[in-house]
Design a protein around this motif. Sequence first.
Motif, PDB file in Angstrom:
ATOM      1  N   MET A 223       3.198-102.676  25.736  1.00 53.52           N
ATOM      2  CA  MET A 223       4.581-102.638  26.182  1.00 53.52           C
ATOM      3  C   MET A 223       5.647-103.094  24.849  1.00 53.52           C
ATOM      4  O   MET A 223       6.462-102.544  24.852  1.00 53.52           O
ATOM      5  CB  MET A 223       4.453-103.608  27.289  1.00 53.52           C
ATOM      6  CG  MET A 223       3.831-103.015  28.519  1.00 53.52           C
ATOM      7  SD  MET A 223       4.317-104.094  30.166  1.00 53.52           S
ATOM      8  CE  MET A 223       3.240-105.490  29.680  1.00 53.52           C
TER       9      MET A 223
ATOM     10  N   PHE B  19       8.336-100.787  23.637  1.00 54.99           N
ATOM     11  CA  PHE B  19       9.813-101.502  23.562  1.00 54.99           C
ATOM     12  C   PHE B  19      10.449-101.284  22.258  1.00 54.99           C
ATOM     13  O   PHE B  19      11.588-100.762  22.053  1.00 54.99           O
ATOM     14  CB  PHE B  19       9.844-102.983  24.014  1.00 54.99           C
ATOM     15  CG  PHE B  19      10.808-103.975  23.592  1.00 54.99           C
ATOM     16  CD1 PHE B  19      12.129-103.905  23.777  1.00 54.99           C
ATOM     17  CD2 PHE B  19      10.754-104.709  22.429  1.00 54.99           C
ATOM     18  CE1 PHE B  19      13.258-104.504  23.737  1.00 54.99           C
ATOM     19  CE2 PHE B  19      11.738-105.380  22.052  1.00 54.99           C
ATOM     20  CZ  PHE B  19      13.142-105.322  22.725  1.00 54.99           C
TER      21      PHE B  19
ATOM     22  N   ALA C  24       8.889-101.488  29.385  1.00 49.12           N
ATOM     23  CA  ALA C  24       9.199-101.581  27.920  1.00 49.12           C
ATOM     24  C   ALA C  24      10.739-100.925  27.947  1.00 49.12           C
ATOM     25  O   ALA C  24      11.606-101.450  27.244  1.00 49.12           O
ATOM     26  CB  ALA C  24       8.306-100.841  26.968  1.00 49.12           C
TER      27      ALA C  24
END
Length: 294
Positions: free
Chosen positions: A25, A29, A227
């Motif tokens: 994640m 992100f 994310a």
Amino acid sequence: MSLGYVVKEGIAGISRARLAAFTSMFSLFIAVLLLGLLARLGYNGYEVAQSLKQSIDVEVFLVDLDDRTTNELSREFEQQQLVQEVTYISKDSAAAIFENEFGAAGSSLADLKFLPASFKLNIDPDADVSQVDSLVGEIQEYRGVDEVQFNQQLLKRIESNFETAAMVGGGLGVLILLASMILVFNTIRLTIYAKRDLIKAMKLVGATNGFIRRPFVVEGVLQGLIAGLLAVGVMFGAFHYILPEYIPQLGILEWPFGRWYYLCGAMLLLAVFMGFWGSQWAARKFIKETSISE
């Protein structure tokens, strides 16, 4: 298979491999945030390039012509596809411009009206150098045209720099996308490996690969959603509140298509798609390879 079971198992998959899920994640992100920044800066760079190209005019200097011939030339210029606007500058106007730029020192020369009449042609900013070169060559053959000038080197430099920036930005974007999808792929693979005994048991009782695969796909989509929401929040907060506070010039930069939600929506959809594709890729590959006899 109920939707509730699929979502529950997808969430449970994240909690079972927390470190791997967090890494995935976080990578998603960073990837989506970087891609958003590239898109925002690329759009603003494109606007600047178009603005600079709009400032590059073709100037057509004339020999002494009567009004009829001058009007005919004006109509011919207006019919050219690349020409957006035609401005006629008479000898008197040219003298006034010269006097305004050079002040008292140029007033005596301006009175001589030695500057020729001319047309200023505003060119379509989407036109490339070869098209403008072709137009200039055609205009030079017109009757009554003495000389044609335009800043060819500046136009070439703008095009070259923008093309280089677009290639570098596009290459970085592709690398970031691939790296993030591979991380999602590895996270789902680890989750599948941790549940390999359960998967074998499910296959023994007749569960299909598609049935087993869905919770893992949901896990990847959830990773992408989380994310993406974080990346959108950081992007929006940074450009709306934080950066304009310290760098006021950034506050005047437009969002793509004039609204923040176009870019932020695209970032969120991209993050979900990357999570979906990475998990689908891993689930298809490793669930199929998990043999009952192992």
